[in-house]
Design a protein around this motif. Structure first.
Motif, PDB file in Angstrom:
ATOM      1  N   THR A 216       0.838  -1.192   0.000  1.00 44.28           N
ATOM      2  CA  THR A 216       0.000   0.000   0.000  1.00 44.28           C
ATOM      3  C   THR A 216       0.879   1.250   0.000  1.00 44.28           C
ATOM      4  O   THR A 216       1.802   1.374   0.826  1.00 44.28           O
ATOM      5  N   PHE A 217       0.590   2.155  -0.902  1.00 44.23           N
ATOM      6  CA  PHE A 217       1.321   3.425  -0.970  1.00 44.23           C
ATOM      7  C   PHE A 217       0.943   4.273   0.250  1.00 44.23           C
ATOM      8  O   PHE A 217      -0.234   4.487   0.520  1.00 44.23           O
ATOM      9  N   PRO A 218       1.935   4.751   1.024  1.00 43.13           N
ATOM     10  CA  PRO A 218       1.612   5.566   2.211  1.00 43.13           C
ATOM     11  C   PRO A 218       0.820   6.813   1.838  1.00 43.13           C
ATOM     12  O   PRO A 218       0.936   7.337   0.728  1.00 43.13           O
ATOM     13  N   SER A 219       0.029   7.298   2.786  1.00 41.82           N
ATOM     14  CA  SER A 219      -0.777   8.486   2.535  1.00 41.82           C
ATOM     15  C   SER A 219       0.108   9.713   2.361  1.00 41.82           C
ATOM     16  O   SER A 219       1.254   9.768   2.833  1.00 41.82           O
ATOM     17  N   THR A 220      -0.436  10.711   1.701  1.00 43.70           N
ATOM     18  CA  THR A 220       0.305  11.952   1.471  1.00 43.70           C
ATOM     19  C   THR A 220       0.677  12.621   2.786  1.00 43.70           C
ATOM     20  O   THR A 220       1.803  13.122   2.949  1.00 43.70           O
ATOM     21  N   MET A 221      -0.233  12.630   3.745  1.00 41.10           N
ATOM     22  CA  MET A 221       0.041  13.277   5.028  1.00 41.10           C
ATOM     23  C   MET A 221       1.150  12.538   5.779  1.00 41.10           C
ATOM     24  O   MET A 221       1.985  13.166   6.439  1.00 41.10           O
ATOM     25  N   ARG A 222       1.153  11.224   5.663  1.00 41.27           N
ATOM     26  CA  ARG A 222       2.203  10.448   6.328  1.00 41.27           C
ATOM     27  C   ARG A 222       3.566  10.748   5.703  1.00 41.27           C
ATOM     28  O   ARG A 222       4.566  10.897   6.413  1.00 41.27           O
ATOM     29  N   LEU A 223       3.601  10.861   4.404  1.00 37.36           N
ATOM     30  CA  LEU A 223       4.858  11.170   3.731  1.00 37.36           C
ATOM     31  C   LEU A 223       5.280  12.618   3.986  1.00 37.36           C
ATOM     32  O   LEU A 223       6.481  12.917   4.060  1.00 37.36           O
ATOM     33  N   ARG A 224       4.321  13.495   4.141  1.00 32.57           N
ATOM     34  CA  ARG A 224       4.651  14.885   4.467  1.00 32.57           C
ATOM     35  C   ARG A 224       5.280  14.963   5.858  1.00 32.57           C
ATOM     36  O   ARG A 224       6.259  15.686   6.072  1.00 32.57           O
ATOM     37  N   ASP A 225       4.714  14.211   6.797  1.00 34.22           N
ATOM     38  CA  ASP A 225       5.294  14.129   8.136  1.00 34.22           C
ATOM     39  C   ASP A 225       6.708  13.562   8.056  1.00 34.22           C
ATOM     40  O   ASP A 225       7.640  14.064   8.694  1.00 34.22           O
ATOM     41  N   GLY A 226       6.858  12.517   7.251  1.00 34.92           N
ATOM     42  CA  GLY A 226       8.174  11.916   7.087  1.00 34.92           C
ATOM     43  C   GLY A 226       9.180  12.880   6.494  1.00 34.92           C
ATOM     44  O   GLY A 226      10.353  12.885   6.876  1.00 34.92           O
ATOM     45  N   TYR A 227       8.728  13.723   5.555  1.00 33.00           N
ATOM     46  CA  TYR A 227       9.640  14.680   4.949  1.00 33.00           C
ATOM     47  C   TYR A 227      10.172  15.663   6.000  1.00 33.00           C
ATOM     48  O   TYR A 227      11.369  15.997   6.020  1.00 33.00           O
ATOM     49  N   GLY A 228       9.304  16.124   6.877  1.00 29.95           N
ATOM     50  CA  GLY A 228       9.749  17.015   7.940  1.00 29.95           C
ATOM     51  C   GLY A 228      10.812  16.363   8.816  1.00 29.95           C
ATOM     52  O   GLY A 228      11.781  16.997   9.239  1.00 29.95           O
ATOM     53  N   ARG A 229      10.650  15.075   9.070  1.00 31.20           N
ATOM     54  CA  ARG A 229      11.637  14.344   9.864  1.00 31.20           C
ATOM     55  C   ARG A 229      12.961  14.188   9.107  1.00 31.20           C
ATOM     56  O   ARG A 229      14.032  14.227   9.709  1.00 31.20           O
TER      57      ARG A 229
ATOM     58  N   LEU B 207      11.533   6.723   1.082  1.00 26.23           N
ATOM     59  CA  LEU B 207      10.802   6.651   2.351  1.00 26.23           C
ATOM     60  C   LEU B 207       9.469   5.932   2.184  1.00 26.23           C
ATOM     61  O   LEU B 207       9.053   5.173   3.066  1.00 26.23           O
ATOM     62  N   ALA B 208       8.794   6.140   1.066  1.00 26.53           N
ATOM     63  CA  ALA B 208       7.502   5.495   0.847  1.00 26.53           C
ATOM     64  C   ALA B 208       7.645   3.975   0.850  1.00 26.53           C
ATOM     65  O   ALA B 208       6.866   3.256   1.492  1.00 26.53           O
ATOM     66  N   ALA B 209       8.629   3.461   0.132  1.00 24.97           N
ATOM     67  CA  ALA B 209       8.847   2.013   0.070  1.00 24.97           C
ATOM     68  C   ALA B 209       9.261   1.461   1.426  1.00 24.97           C
ATOM     69  O   ALA B 209       8.824   0.371   1.834  1.00 24.97           O
TER      70      ALA B 209
ATOM     71  N   PRO C 265      17.391  10.977  -0.595  1.00 27.16           N
ATOM     72  CA  PRO C 265      16.007  10.714  -0.172  1.00 27.16           C
ATOM     73  C   PRO C 265      15.185  11.984   0.045  1.00 27.16           C
ATOM     74  O   PRO C 265      13.969  11.981  -0.181  1.00 27.16           O
ATOM     75  N   LEU C 266      15.822  13.083   0.468  1.00 31.41           N
ATOM     76  CA  LEU C 266      15.085  14.338   0.657  1.00 31.41           C
ATOM     77  C   LEU C 266      14.643  14.911  -0.675  1.00 31.41           C
ATOM     78  O   LEU C 266      13.487  15.328  -0.828  1.00 31.41           O
ATOM     79  N   LEU C 267      15.552  14.944  -1.632  1.00 27.91           N
ATOM     80  CA  LEU C 267      15.234  15.492  -2.945  1.00 27.91           C
ATOM     81  C   LEU C 267      14.114  14.689  -3.605  1.00 27.91           C
ATOM     82  O   LEU C 267      13.177  15.252  -4.191  1.00 27.91           O
ATOM     83  N   ARG C 268      14.201  13.381  -3.511  1.00 27.53           N
ATOM     84  CA  ARG C 268      13.213  12.511  -4.137  1.00 27.53           C
ATOM     85  C   ARG C 268      11.819  12.746  -3.558  1.00 27.53           C
ATOM     86  O   ARG C 268      10.849  12.922  -4.301  1.00 27.53           O
ATOM     87  N   LEU C 269      11.712  12.772  -2.235  1.00 29.34           N
ATOM     88  CA  LEU C 269      10.404  12.932  -1.610  1.00 29.34           C
ATOM     89  C   LEU C 269       9.871  14.350  -1.791  1.00 29.34           C
ATOM     90  O   LEU C 269       8.662  14.545  -1.984  1.00 29.34           O
ATOM     91  N   ARG C 270      10.767  15.336  -1.737  1.00 29.11           N
ATOM     92  CA  ARG C 270      10.319  16.718  -1.952  1.00 29.11           C
ATOM     93  C   ARG C 270       9.731  16.890  -3.351  1.00 29.11           C
ATOM     94  O   ARG C 270       8.697  17.539  -3.518  1.00 29.11           O
ATOM     95  N   THR C 271      10.351  16.274  -4.337  1.00 30.22           N
ATOM     96  CA  THR C 271       9.845  16.356  -5.711  1.00 30.22           C
ATOM     97  C   THR C 271       8.450  15.742  -5.815  1.00 30.22           C
ATOM     98  O   THR C 271       7.544  16.315  -6.437  1.00 30.22           O
ATOM     99  N   TRP C 272       8.263  14.600  -5.182  1.00 32.34           N
ATOM    100  CA  TRP C 272       6.957  13.927  -5.246  1.00 32.34           C
ATOM    101  C   TRP C 272       5.885  14.744  -4.516  1.00 32.34           C
ATOM    102  O   TRP C 272       4.777  14.943  -5.031  1.00 32.34           O
ATOM    103  N   LEU C 273       6.203  15.222  -3.318  1.00 30.20           N
ATOM    104  CA  LEU C 273       5.227  15.996  -2.546  1.00 30.20           C
ATOM    105  C   LEU C 273       4.844  17.281  -3.268  1.00 30.20           C
ATOM    106  O   LEU C 273       3.673  17.682  -3.279  1.00 30.20           O
ATOM    107  N   THR C 274       5.818  17.929  -3.883  1.00 36.60           N
ATOM    108  CA  THR C 274       5.538  19.160  -4.614  1.00 36.60           C
ATOM    109  C   THR C 274       4.616  18.893  -5.795  1.00 36.60           C
ATOM    110  O   THR C 274       3.653  19.641  -6.044  1.00 36.60           O
ATOM    111  N   ALA C 275       4.889  17.809  -6.523  1.00 37.11           N
ATOM    112  CA  ALA C 275       4.050  17.460  -7.671  1.00 37.11           C
ATOM    113  C   ALA C 275       2.630  17.113  -7.245  1.00 37.11           C
ATOM    114  O   ALA C 275       1.667  17.357  -7.986  1.00 37.11           O
TER     115      ALA C 275
END
Length: 376
Positions: A29-42, A228-230, A284-294
């Motif tokens: 299951t792909f993690p929720s956007t809010m969960r990944l946003r929280d993860g990005y802050g961490r 982080l999602a995987a 990992p930061l660049l990758r997740l930031r790109t996805w969250l921004t999109a």
């Protein structure tokens, strides 16, 4: 369990690729956007703490620092998948995981200043002291999980280690015990390519470290350690299976050690900049930031807010680490055993008497005259 169920995939699981594009998976299951946003802050906080620690070493305020720069996704995911009653067993490189679990950064970094073996209360945060010897924490983790099972608790233990630890006997003993007794343990191997200067090719001939789990009768899982999602998907499933009585899982996260082993190591002696260069784009930061921004889940203002928070935490850490420590000599005897042995009590009483005698002698000495003060 059928042998096919134990086998890891041929390639590491990836849900967000290096360009920041998402790829749903038929099983995970792909993690929720809010969960990944929280993860990005961490992740942002973890990167800032890594950089701050490097600076503190250069300033002589930390004795040593094994940076997890570039591995923050593994660190953050390990903390995020655990429940309140679960336990984390970290290594010396896992300060970011410890902080992400809720430990005050100052308390987490005291070990590296050399004042304490652990600056935090393990029972308060359910985080074992960071282990410097390779793989010893895996045995502790397995023993803890066995004890929790005997007490009838639903505790899951997540034990971190590096690829170098898989060459230690303790690693194999821990996995075998966990599998035989079907214990609720998740082993996360952060395969960052090197055990100090020894590359993975000189440590194992196996197709992957995840395949080692099969020999013990436990599931092996292979995941992109910079995604982080995987990581959340794979580790989250492993924790759930362990809690539901499914036994242990060995997860190998493929990542890379961007910095030297520690500040005492010179990585240029055994690897080239050309080898390191491709991993910069896999950040990992660049990758997740790109996805969250999109996805419209992260604006520049949001990113600035995350970074401002990380800066405040780093400043607080720097200020408190910079302060001179005032050790209490009798603390030497307070935290060795839960209940002091007769020998320790005797030694503590002897030291207390000597300290008291020195204090009385100092108080009885006449105050220096003004002439003596000027001479000094």
């Amino acid at each position: 369990m059928h042998a096919d169920d134990l086998m890891p995939g041929d390639t590491p699981l990836r849900l967000i690729d290096e360009q920041g594009s998402g790829h749903p998976h038929e099983h995970y299951t792909f993690p929720s956007t809010m969960r990944l946003r929280d993860g990005y802050g961490r992740l942002v906080l973890g990167r800032r703490l890594n950089d701050q620690a490097d600076a503190l070493v250069r300033q002589g305020k930390l004795a040593v620092y094994p940076s997890s720069h570039g591995q923050e996704a593994c660190e953050v995911a390990a903390a995020m998948v655990l429940g309140e009653r679960d336990w984390l067993f970290p290594t010396y490189r896992d300060s970011v995981a410890v902080v992400s679990r809720g430990v005050d950064p100052f308390e987490a970094f005291l070990l590296l200043r050399g004042d304490w073996h652990s600056g935090y209360d393990p029972n308060e945060y359910r985080v074992a002291p960071q282990a410097t010897p390779l793989a010893t924490q895996l045995l502790h983790a397995v023993g803890f999980a066995h004890a929790a099972r005997l007490r009838g608790e639903d505790t899951v233990v997540l034990a971190l280690c590096g690829d170098g630890a898989t060459s230690e006997g303790d690693f194999h003993e821990a996995l075998n015990f966990a599998a035989v007794f079907h214990l609720p343990v998740v082993f996360l191997v952060q395969n960052n390519g090197y055990a100090i200067s020894v590359p993975l090719s000189r440590q194992t001939a196996a197709p992957s470290l995840a395949h080692k789990g099969v020999g013990y009768g436990m599931r092996g899982r292979l995941v992109d350690g910079n995604d982080l999602a995987a990581l959340l998907a794979v580790l989250g499933e492993a924790v759930t299976e362990a809690r539901d009585g499914g036994g242990p899982t060995l997860v190998e996260a493929l990542t890379y050690r961007m910095k030297s082993h520690t500040n005492a190591d010179d990585a240029t002696r055994y690897r080239t900049s050309a080898e390191v260069e491709p991993w910069i784009a896999r950040d990992p930061l660049l990758r997740l930031r790109t996805w969250l921004t999109a996805e419209g889940a992260l604006t520049d203002a949001d990113d600035a807010e995350f970074r401002a928070h990380a800066e405040r935490v780093a400043v607080d850490l720097r200020t408190r680490i910079m302060a001179d420590a005032e050790p209490e000599p009798l603390d030497l005897f307070e935290y060795v055993y839960a209940e002091q042995t007769p020998q320790l009590r005797e030694q503590a009483e002897l030291l207390a008497a000597e300290l008291a005698a020195e204090s009385r002698a100092a108080q009885s000495r006449p105050a220096p005259s003004r002439t003596e003060e000027v001479a000094r």
